[in-house]
Every structure is written in structure tokens, then in C-alpha cells.
Design a protein around this motif. Structure first.
Motif: not given
Lengths: 332, 378, 469
Positions: C66-95
Motif C-alpha cells: 500500500a505505497v500511497q499509505l506509506w507515503a502518507g505515513r511519511w507526511v504524517w512523520r513530517m508533521v509529527n516527528s521531533r526530528r524534523p531534519l531527519e525527515e527533511k534529509m530523507a526528502l532531500f535525497w528522494h529529490h
């Protein structure tokens, strides 16, 4: 039927695999009729009741489009289907053909109200016990929704307190078992709601849980717990002692075999890989055991039902040595 | 420009059947024992098929479609496909959308077509899609296309109720006023914001003007085609309409699922042309119905899996109805990969047919080459 | 001054994370800017997210499909993570290392690749490129599984140099051929096919018998080079430092032209790129010191609102403002709606259009996507009971009654602080004037007037300026 004094546990061989992806997609509960097997599914591939039979044939759907977060399924002696929906806070009653006969339940925290009703079980009188998740309690209702009893209701981790209970079961003696989900334990209560005992703690070792999703009890008093994020089912005796665990032993279901035989590429790819993981459970949501001691596990992530069958011989008191206080190394 | 005799600009409607329509259960080789032997579960009994001739017939749910066929409005393109069919929905659909079987492109064939039809991008409604998100077929940088998820409530601020929405739109208009000197990106944003407002203003007259005695059924494809009819009959200059009908990925449970889909589709297309006829707006419309691939010859006990050679339909008053190209051979020695129908005509030739013989646009630069065409506009 | 400090922290959190609510900003503002940067660079200092309730109600997140749900879980992590740069760097490398689901439709490997970016995203170029070269999703995406000793396939070798490390113009066609030969035999285990049950994953697999053991010459190095040797060489090239620095600048600082123009058009700020390249060179290709240099630089601090938000930033940032999608999903709520929202704005996470990734900057915006961006942001403020709206109303209530000018100023402040041009300000004022003074002094007044505040917030998030980060 009285429980035996003791058991010779001979084994618990694997019995059957049922269903396949897009038929029994993401199963969360299972119930049985005369000839039909009803599988409650939940997710992007469909949130509805799938009907199959023991030949693993797909007989269609019931309740498609009616549910948001269906969580629990019961089938009564007339093959009426009871489905809880933890988003709508309702219990829907359907005939075996899917006609809606009744819907009850209203949201709230007063007695008789519901906040995310998840698992369902019948008690010996045929009343329905519901795990009322956010209210941290279990409630008993008549089949038409009249409130009879509340057990628990206090959030916490002390005796009798709960934290988002998911599974619930009632044994033939009337005891109520709750998989106290966020406390990583199972609690046992008397039918009157008195705390009896607790099984388990957080972890992945024997007797430890990672968010237990369901519980059921067989006629010997053995307790089965689906240990959701540890991808297994654990079995305990009536005293709560760990006996063994089930991590999955699936083979191809009949429908799965037919599917693969019609797909040449799939046949070839299976020859290129290690098949050991295909046996294993993935996030099991529900365990149920029937009167023939068949153990049904809703293998959520693998879209199938795994079935084991208990082999045990019932012993009378004269056939087994009396209980011992100490372990011994010497045996003859 | 290719003539339709009406003096009106030709209009093209695309209906995408998403998921891979089972062509063998749409146009059924009902006298073939190969068909019946390989489809014990999903095969349609011979006596239920609506015959076209002594070998082929429509699915029993396609009675309405047969009526259109009998009126000579339906060209059935048999065996449409391309070499080495990609069984992935996404890649397969991309290949249909971009005419690029060998590399990934983000530019669509209808995007290129729209640039020819409206080179300056003057009318944001030259291309209109109904659905959520723009299909890649219509994507092309610099080509404005309007994508409508709900025609009765389209545009900005749709979550805000009636009178208050007018005020919100007014504030939006002020906020996105010319941003001279604020830099090229801010200026671009302003212009885009104003375009969105004017596109919505243009299209909102469609539901206001529309009246019809045709009552469409209550299903997604009927709703979409009614939306196409409402915009087309409002005469807003739209030349290409796009819409999709989903759910054709019938791996399992094909028996109740596919007949319902194909029945809904058939009824919706029938009602659509009846609606256009009532508005005297049918003589300049041609519809193409396509899917990304057909399905496997034999069923899997519950449904059918991704295959290759499929079928398409070209429909309209100016179309010379009948069978085009050839039905793929059912002879087992001719099966592709031992399990698929071969294709008998390349989809890019059908695109070319529409482009050159209907829209009057040169095909080769759009479909990336020259492919055999059919001649349904005689 | 303190206001400016808070505005600067807000800028940092928008760029190094996905924004922050006012409570969080005030808490962070008690620290120095440099200390906040340091916390961001050390995600391990913060607890990771508890996902049990998320998985219980979005049940398909209990396994990998269910890749769309996992992508949604990633956005949920972007919203809720107390480690925002970890998510931002993951998005950077994904770009940068754009790998799409659509080619394989194999969800576990795509999901796993993003987890890998999260784990090693702030390590060093050698580690990151090694993990990438071993990643089954990438391997299949760029056909290295078809790169055989007797029949090389250059796709991965070429893109490694062109798109993932050095950029065009810094190597020859022979270097590509030799790099490709060095990666022969790098493949993955055959996953158990999806049907008839569920997904299984795949692992990196090296086939020595399929590796070309002959001599190769790559960027002046000669020998029986293997893939690790190529990565080692590439990860220490100045060209790689420069290429990744330009990516970092484009992603974190200000919009640049798209990658294909980079060997023609010079950077917007050559000195900034030089500073980042130097940080790479002095620290053996480590990311953390480079990010420290970037976030603490003047060029970064001065770049407020100079980047068009990508859809993930717009969606996650707006959700953070309204405070929905917290640890316990609301009844019926699916995080798939979050990835659905980024999708219709042109960014389907885990499914970029091509290996070149998304076109960024103003290319995120066209008529359709602007419509979606505006409507999404506006709709999030429809529910007056959402925690974020209530918190903003409570804050404004401390002032008792607000004049129209105050309403505009205070709302702009609480949404950003957002800096707007004259046109936007006067349009917002015309709305504020139409409602007059807003009294929030009593419970009743708050009930009556919360809608006016929410409408003002809706107009602000519909603005041109809100499209920028």
C-alpha cells in the motif's frame, strides 16, 4: 462439558491455508456458518465481509461500502452477521445474504455508549461482549443492543485498568479475557468483572507482547493471543503459563495454487527464490479457536487464514502425577 | 481541417478504462472453443452473447452499445496494442499517454495536440479533464488544461459556502493582482491565479445553461459523461475532453464486477450521444474508448490477469461503424508468451487516424512516427 | 529583537523541517539559533515517534505494501516527528536520487529505500552512495540487475555520475563504461512474487561470477575496480561536493534553475556554493558539518520566503498549523489523504516522474496545482474545533478585542510570521474591515467570532506569499 483434569499435549500440527490476496484481502476477523466461512476484511482492497467455503471458493461479498473501519465479526446460529465499526461506533447486523437487519450503538462515554468498538464475542447466553477501546473498557449487550454490563473504564496500567483494549473473548465458564493492547498484556476477569489475573509484559520474548491484537480461549481453557507486531500467536495454559508459539506454517491455499498455475512468470520466479518467508505470519489481527480445537489466525499482511489443529489427550486425575512444587532433573 | 460537414470545429472525447479492460469478455469470440475452454469461470455462455456476426458478439450487458452499433456509429478496433506489451498498469498507461514505449516522458500526446489546436494557449478550456489530477496524456509545459473534479463546485475556495465564497474569491482576486516589480516568480503566480479564476468563471456557465430530458444513470462514468455533455453543449470552445472509468483490474471476482462496469459504460455512452443529439451537438464529436492492456486468455479461477492485445472503440455520428483491424488469433501457437493475445494494430495508428482524419493535425510529430491508420470517417 | 529571533527560528524550522506551531516556536526561541541548529543536526537527541496507534487505525501500515499509505505515513512523520531534519534529509535525497514505484510496483523496496535515506541521510557521501548502490529499488530502477560481465548495462553507471554525484562535464564516456563494468554482478535477491498472498522484500546480492574482473580505468585510477572503489573515488571528488552543494542550496536556501542547466548557468550565489564545497572538503564528505555551515550562514538566514514550497512542505506545514493528524488518527481518517494531497499538487511521494526527479521552484505551480494548493490549505481551516485554530483563537483572545488592523497583523504573525506585499495586505484589510472589531473576550464571544478569525487565516493561506517557504 467439563474441562479435563489435565492434558497430554501431543502437538499442534498445521492444518490448512485459506484465501488469497484480492479475495480475503487484509483479514481482521473470521466467523463460521453451516457451509460458509465469513472473513471480515479491512483496507484499500476492500472493507467488507468476504464469503468463502471450505473448498476455498469465492462466494462473494456482504456489506460492501457499508463500513469505514470494520473491526469485529460474529456469526450467530441463524448465520446473521454482526460487524462492529470503530469509526462509526456502531454494530451492524446483517442476514447471511447481506441484508441489513439492525444497526445499533451510539458514540460517547456513558454506559451503553461506544468509542471505537473493536472486537466482539458471544458469551454463553448469546449476549455480545464488545471491546470499547477509547473508553478503556468492555461492555456487554443483548443482541439488539441493550446495555447489560460494563467492565473496566479506567485508563491506566494497574489491575483492572486498561489502555485501548482491542481483543476480547469469553470462555465457556463465563470468564472474560481482554487483550489490553497498549499495556502489552492480557487481563482475565470473572463474569462479574472482578480482576483475576494478567498475562504478559512488553517485549518480544516468550510470554511478552508487542501490542496484542486479540485473544481467544479453547474448551480446555488454553489461551491464544495474537501478538500483532511480533508477527506471531502465543499460547498459554489456563494459569497463564507460556506453552508455545505459532509463527506461521502456511502452504498455498487451494485458490492460491490455482492462481499460480495460471501464471507462468510467477511459477518461474518462485523457482528463483527462497520460500521460507512465505510460511510466516504478518501482523496477525485475530485468533479464533473452534469447538474442534482448530486455531484460525487472520494473517492480515498475507491476506490469508492460517489454521492449526490441536492434538491433545484428556487426562483424568488418576492418569497423571499430582502437581509438584520443585523441578527435578532425575527422571526414569 | 478534416470535415464533419457541420461547419463546427471537431471535438474529441477520450474515455480511459483504467485497470485493463477484459477485451475478450467485451467483444466475445463466442463460437470459439478456445475461448470457452480457457475461461471456465469468467466465460460468457454462447446463448447469452449479443451477436455481431457469426463469430463475434457483445457482452450481454452491452445492449445499449449494440443499439449504437446498429445505427452505424461504433467502430470496433480489434487487437489494438503495441509490441512487447508492458503489463504494469502505470508504465502501460504511460506508454499510451506519451507514445514513448522505450523511455519515460512527462509530455502527453494530447498535450502536444492541444498545443496545435490552441498554439497561444488562449482558451484555458481547450482541453478539459474530468477527474482528480491531470492525466499525463494532457500534460505539456505551457499548455493550460482545466481539470475538473466536480463541475457543480469547481474552482477556488470550494470549501466555503455560497455568498461567503464570493467574498473570498474577491479577496483572492485582489491578492493575486498584478505583482509588477515583485520578481518573475511572484508575477507568474499572479498570472496563474488570475487564469484559475477566469477558467472557473468560464466553465461555471456550463451547469447553469444545461437542460436535458436525458436521464443518466447514477454511476461514475455516467456522471463524468454528463459533465462532458454539459460543457460541450455550453459551447465554450473545448476541443479535447478526457475522462476515466476505473475498476477494470479484475484479477478476482470478475464475474459480478466486469459485467457491471461494462454495462454502466455502455449505458452511459448511449445516454451521452442521445443527450448530444437532443442538443444538436453530436455531429462534431468523436469518442475514443481505450484501456492500457487486455487480459490473459485463461482465467485464474476468480478473474483474469494482466495481458496484452486489447480493443478500443471509435464512436460518433460521423463514424462508419463496423469492425476494424483483425481479432487477435485464438490459435494457441499464436499466443504471445504462451498466454496473451497478440496485437494486430498499433495504438499510435489509431491516434494518428483521429489526429489527421478528424482533428486535422499532423500525426507523426505527436505519436513519434508513422503507423498504419484505419479509415472510419468515410 | 526577540520577534526577529522568533521569525528566524520560524524560517529555520520551515526549511530544516516542515514548520512549527507557535507553542513550539516559543519554546525553541528560548535557545540560541545555533543551539537549535545543533539539535536539528542531532536527531538522536529526540525520541522517535510512536507509531502503534497510527498502525492500528491505518492497519495496512503494519506491513510493507500500500505505497500511497506509506507515503502518507511519511507526511504524517513530517508533521509529527521531533526530528524534523531527519525527515527533511530523507526528502532531500528522494529529490536527488529519484526512484519511482511505478516501474517495479514493488512497494517493500521503495519503502525501504526511504527508510535508508532516513537512517544514513546525514552521514557522509561515501556511506550514502554505497547504500544507494546496494539498494534493490535503485538497482532495478536503473537496470543494474541487467549489468552483466559479458553484457554491461550502463544505466546505473551513467546516472551515478550524471545525476547522483558529479554532474555532466566532469567525466568522460569511457569513465561511464568503466564505472558500469565495475558494478557488474551487483544485483538483488529475487523477491517472492506478490500474488497470491502478500509482498516480500529483496536484499542486495553480489554475484562474483558475474563480475567483470578485468582491469578498468576510472577518473585516472586503474586496477580491478569494483563498485565500492568507484563510490570511494566519486565520493571524494570536488565535483561531487560542488554538485551536491548546489542541490543543498536549491533545496534548503533558494530556488535555482533545474539540474540540466547547471553546467550552463552559474549558481545564484557562487560564494555560498564555495562555502559548502569547502565544508565538504574539510570534513571528508560528511553532511553534518556542511548542513551546519549552511544553516548558520548569512545567505541562509537572509533567504526567507525565497523558495516555492514543495507540495510536501505545503501539506505538512499546513497540517502543523491546524494541529490535526496527531498520534491517534481521528475516526475514519487515513494518512493516505495526506499523500493524496501532495499528489494532486504534483508530488507523488515514492513515485517521482523520472530519474531526474521533480521540477522544483515555480514549476510546482500551474493552474491546476495552484487551485489544489489553495483549496487544500483553505479547507484545513474549515473546522473551528481543530487544535491549531483553537490555539490561535485562544492566543488572540489575550488581546480581548481586535481592530481590523490588529486582526490582520496578529494572524499574519501567528501563521508565520508571514511577510506579505502591499496587495495582499490591503486585500486582507478589506476583509478585516468588512467584519469590524472582533471581540474574543468571553467564551460566548469566542464561539461567535472564531469563524471570522478562521476566515482571515483561510485568506492568508490562500495568498501568493504563503506559497513560499
Amino acid at each position: 462439558m467439563a474441562r479435563p483434569y489435565a492434558l497430554l499435549r501431543s502437538g499442534f500440527p498445521y492444518y490448512l491455508t485459506m484465501g488469497q490476496r484480492r479475495v480475503t484481502s487484509n483479514p481482521v476477523d473470521i466467523g463460521f456458518g453451516e457451509e460458509n466461512v465469513y472473513v471480515l476484511t479491512r483496507g484499500g482492497l476492500g472493507s467488507e465481509v468476504r464469503v468463502i467455503n471450505w473448498e476455498d471458493e469465492n462466494l462473494g461479498l456482504r456489506g460492501s461500502g457499508s463500513f469505514t473501519w470494520p473491526a469485529g465479526l460474529l456469526v450467530d446460529e441463524d448465520e446473521n452477521l454482526y460487524v462492529s465499526d470503530e469509526a462509526k461506533n456502531t454494530i451492524t447486523v446483517m442476514s447471511k445474504d447481506g441484508d441489513v437487519l439492525d444497526t445499533w450503538g451510539e458514540p460517547g462515554s456513558d454506559h451503553g455508549q461506544l468509542d471505537r468498538p473493536s472486537a466482539l464475542d458471544f458469551d454463553a447466553q448469546g449476549n455480545i461482549v464488545v471491546s470499547d477501546t477509547i473508553n478503556n473498557r468492555v461492555q456487554r449487550f443483548t443482541r439488539d443492543g441493550k446495555h447489560l454490563q460494563t467492565i473496566g473504564g479506567v485508563q491506566g496500567s494497574g489491575e483492572g485498568e486498561m489502555n485501548m483494549p482491542w481483543g476480547v473473548a469469553v470462555d465457556e465458564l463465563g470468564f472474560v479475557y481482554v487483550s489490553d493492547w497498549r499495556n502489552d498484556r492480557v487481563q482475565k476477569f470473572t463474569g462479574e468483572g472482578e480482576f483475576v489475573m494478567s498475562i504478559g509484559s512488553s517485549g518480544s520474548g516468550k510470554g511478552e507482547f508487542n501490542r496484542p491484537s486479540s485473544v481467544d480461549v479453547d474448551a480446555h481453557g488454553d489461551i491464544y493471543v495474537s501478538d500483532w507486531l511480533n508477527d506471531r500467536v502465543q499460547m498459554f495454559n489456563a494459569d497463564g503459563r507460556f506453552i508455545e508459539q505459532f509463527i506461521g506454517d502456511a502452504n498455498l491455499s487451494k485458490s492460491g495454487r490455482e492462481y499460480i498455475l495460471a501464471n507462468q512468470v510467477t511459477l518461474r520466479l518462485r523457482e528463483m527464490t527462497d520460500l521460507e518467508p512465505t510460511r510466516r505470519l504478518s501482523a496477525p489481527c485475530r485468533v479464533r479457536v473452534d469447538s474442534e480445537f482448530r486455531l484460525f489466525i487472520c494473517d492480515f499482511g498475507q491476506h490469508r487464514i492460517q489454521v492449526y489443529k490441536k492434538e491433545a489427550y484428556e487426562l483424568s486425575e488418576s492418569q497423571i502425577a499430582p502437581p509438584m512444587r520443585n523441578p527435578i532433573l532425575f527422571t526414569t | 481541417m478534416a470535415g464533419n460537414g457541420s461547419g463546427k470545429a471537431p471535438v474529441f472525447v477520450v474515455v480511459q478504462l483504467t485497470g485493463g479492460n477484459d477485451f475478450m469478455n467485451t467483444i466475445i469470440p463466442y463460437t470459439s472453443s478456445v475461448y470457452h475452454d480457457n475461461r471456465p469461470l469468467v466465460g460468457i455462455p454462447q446463448d447469452q452473447v449479443i451477436p455481431i456476426d457469426d463469430t463475434l458478439g457483445f457482452h450481454p450487458q452491452m445492449g445499449a452499445f449494440k443499439d449504437l452499433y446498429d445505427r452505424g456509429m461504433v467502430g470496433i478496433v480489434q487487437g489494438i496494442g503495441y509490441p512487447n506489451s508492458n503489463r504494469s498498469h502505470f508504465r502501460g498507461m504511460d506508454i499510451w499517454h506519451t507514445c514513448e514505449p522505450h523511455e519515460v516522458s512527462t509530455i502527453g500526446w494530447l498535450g502536444r495536440t492541444l498545443r496545435e489546436l490552441d498554439p497561444a494557449g488562449e482558451n484555458p478550456l481547450t482541453g478539459v479533464n474530468f477527474g482528480v489530477g491531470l492525466p499525463r496524456a494532457m500534460a505539456m509545459p505551457g499548455v493550460p488544461v482545466t481539470s475538473v473534479s466536480n463541475l457543480d463546485n469547481y474552482g477556488l475556495m470550494t470549501g466555503i459556502q455560497s455568498r461567503e465564497r464570493d467574498q473570498a474569491l474577491d479577496i483572492f482576486k485582489q491578492m493575486y493582482g498584478p505583482a509588477i516589480g515583485a520578481g518573475p516568480v511572484m508575477e507568474y503566480l499572479s498570472r496563474t491565479g488570475q487564469d484559475v479564476l477566469s477558467g472557473a468563471d468560464l466553465i461555471k456557465v456550463a451547469p447553469e445553461r444545461y437542460q436535458s430530458t436525458v436521464e443518466y444513470a447514477d454511476n461514475p462514468i455516467a456522471k463524468s459523461l454528463r459533465d462532458v455533455a454539459r460543457v460541450h453543449t455550453a459551447d465554450l470552445g473545448t476541443r479535447v475532453f478526457y475522462t476515466s472509468h476505473g475498476g477494470y483490474d479484475t484479477h478476482a471476482n470478475e464475474v459480478p464486477t466486469h459485467p457491471k462496469l461494462i454495462g454502466d459504460l455502455s449505458g452511459a455512452i448511449y445516454d451521452f450521444f442521445a443527450d448530444l443529439e437532443e442538443h444538436d451537438a453530436d455531429d462534431n464529436v468523436v469518442m475514443l474508448v481505450f484501456t492500457e492492456f487486455g487480459r490473459r486468455i485463461y482465467d485464474n479461477g476468480s478473474g483474469t490477469d494482466h495481458g496484452s492485445g486489447g480493443g478500443a472503440f471509435v464512436i460518433g455520428k460521423t463514424v462508419a461503424g463496423g469492425l476494424y483491424s483483425e481479432y487477435p488469433s485464438l490459435e494457441p501457437t499464436r499466443w504471445v508468451n504462451g498466454e496473451d493475445l497478440e496485437h494486430t494494430i498499433d495504438y499510435r495508428g489509431i491516434y494518428g487516424t483521429i489526429l489527421e482524419q478528424w482533428l486535422g493535425v499532423e500525426a507523426a510529430p505527436i505519436v513519434n512516427g508513422h503507423y498504419e491508420q484505419i479509415h472510419p470517417f468515410e | 529583537m526577540s520577534d526577529n529571533h522568533l521569525a528566524l527560528i520560524s524560517h529555520l524550522m520551515r526549511r530544516a523541517g516542515f514548520g512549527a506551531g507557535r507553542d513550539e516556536l516559543e519554546e525553541l526561541s528560548s535557545k540560541s539559533y545555533e543551539d537549535v541548529v545543533e539539535d536539528l543536526l542531532h536527531p538522536e537527541r529526540q525520541e522517535d515517534l510512536q507509531e502503534d496507534a497510527l498502525k492500528r487505525y491505518n492497519l495496512e501500515l503494519s506491513y510493507h505494501d500500500a505505497v500511497q499509505l506509506w507515503a502518507g505515513r511519511w507526511v504524517w512523520r513530517m508533521v509529527n516527528s521531533r526530528r524534523p531534519l531527519e525527515e527533511k534529509m530523507a526528502l532531500f535525497w528522494h529529490h536527488v536520487f529519484a526512484t519511482a514505484w511505478y516501474k517495479s510496483e514493488h512497494s517493500p523496496t521503495i519503502i525501504r529505500q526511504i527508510e535508508m535515506f532516513r537512517e544514513v541521510g546525514m552521514s557522509d557521501l561515501r556511506t550514502i552512495l554505497t547504500e544507494l548502490a546496494r539498494d534493490p529499488a535503485m538497482n532495478y530502477w536503473l537496470d543494474n540487475c541487467e549489468n552483466h560481465a559479458d553484457q554491461p548495462n550502463e544505466n546505473w553507471g551513467r546516472e551515478l555520475l550524471e545525476l547522483f554525484s558529479m554532474g555532466v562535464g566532469n567525466y568522460t564516456e569511457d569513465d561511464i563504461k568503466n564505472a558500469a563494468r565495475a558494478f557488474t554482478g551487483w544485483t538483488f535477491t529475487q523477491p517472492i512474487p506478490l500474488y497470491p498472498f502478500g509482498h516480500y522484500t529483496s536484499e542486495f546480492h553480489y554475484l562474483p561470477e558475474d563480475h567483470d574482473d578485468s582491469e578498468k580505468t576510472f577518473l585516472g585510477h586503474t586496477g580491478n575496480l569494483n563498485g565500492e572503489d568507484i563510490v570511494d573515488i566519486v565520493a571524494h571528488q570536488e565535483a561531487s561536493y560542488r554538485f551536491i552543494s548546489r542541490h543543498l542550496y536549491n533545496f534548503f536556501v533558494a530556488d535555482e534553475p533545474q539540474v540540466p542547466a547547471w553546467n550552463i548557468e552559474p549558481p545564484n550565489d557562487p560564494d555560498a556554493i564555495d562555502a559548502l564545497v569547502q565544508a565538504f572538503a574539510e570534513n571528508d564528505g560528511q553532511l553534518r558539518p556542511v548542513l551546519r555551515t549552511l544553516f548558520n550562514s548569512d545567505f541562509f538566514r537572509q533567504a526567507r520566503y525565497r523558495k516555492v514550497k514543495n507540495p510536501a512542505e505545503l501539506v505538512a506545514g499546513t497540517i502543523k498549523l491546524v494541529g490535526t493528524y496527531d498520534w491517534l488518527p481521528a475516526p475514519g481518517q487515513s494518512v493516505g489523504a495526506l499523500s493524496g494531497a501532495t499528489s494532486i499538487m504534483g508530488q507523488t511521494l515514492m513515485n517521482p516522474p523520472t530519474v531526474e526527479g521533480w521540477h522544483t521552484g515555480h514549476e510546482w505551480i500551474d493552474g491546476g496545482t495552484l487551485n489544489e494548493r489553495v483549496n487544500f490549505a483553505v479547507n484545513q481551516f474549515n473546522d473551528l474545533s481543530s487544535p491549531g485554530v483553537r490555539a490561535i483563537v485562544e492566543r488572540l483572545a489575550r488581546d480581548g478585542a481586535l481592530s481590523p488592523d490588529q486582526l490582520v497583523e496578529r494572524c499574519l504573525d501567528l501563521v508565520g510570521p508571514l511577510e506579505v506585499g502591499d496587495q495582499t495586505r490591503s486585500a486582507l484589510s478589506s476583509y478585516a474591515d468588512s467584519v469590524g472589531d472582533v471581540d474574543l473576550s468571553t467564551d460566548q464571544a469566542r464561539t461567535d467570532n472564531a469563524g471570522k478569525v478562521a476566515r482571515m487565516l483561510q485568506m492568508i493561506v490562500a495568498s501568493r506569499e504563503y506559497q513560499f517557504a
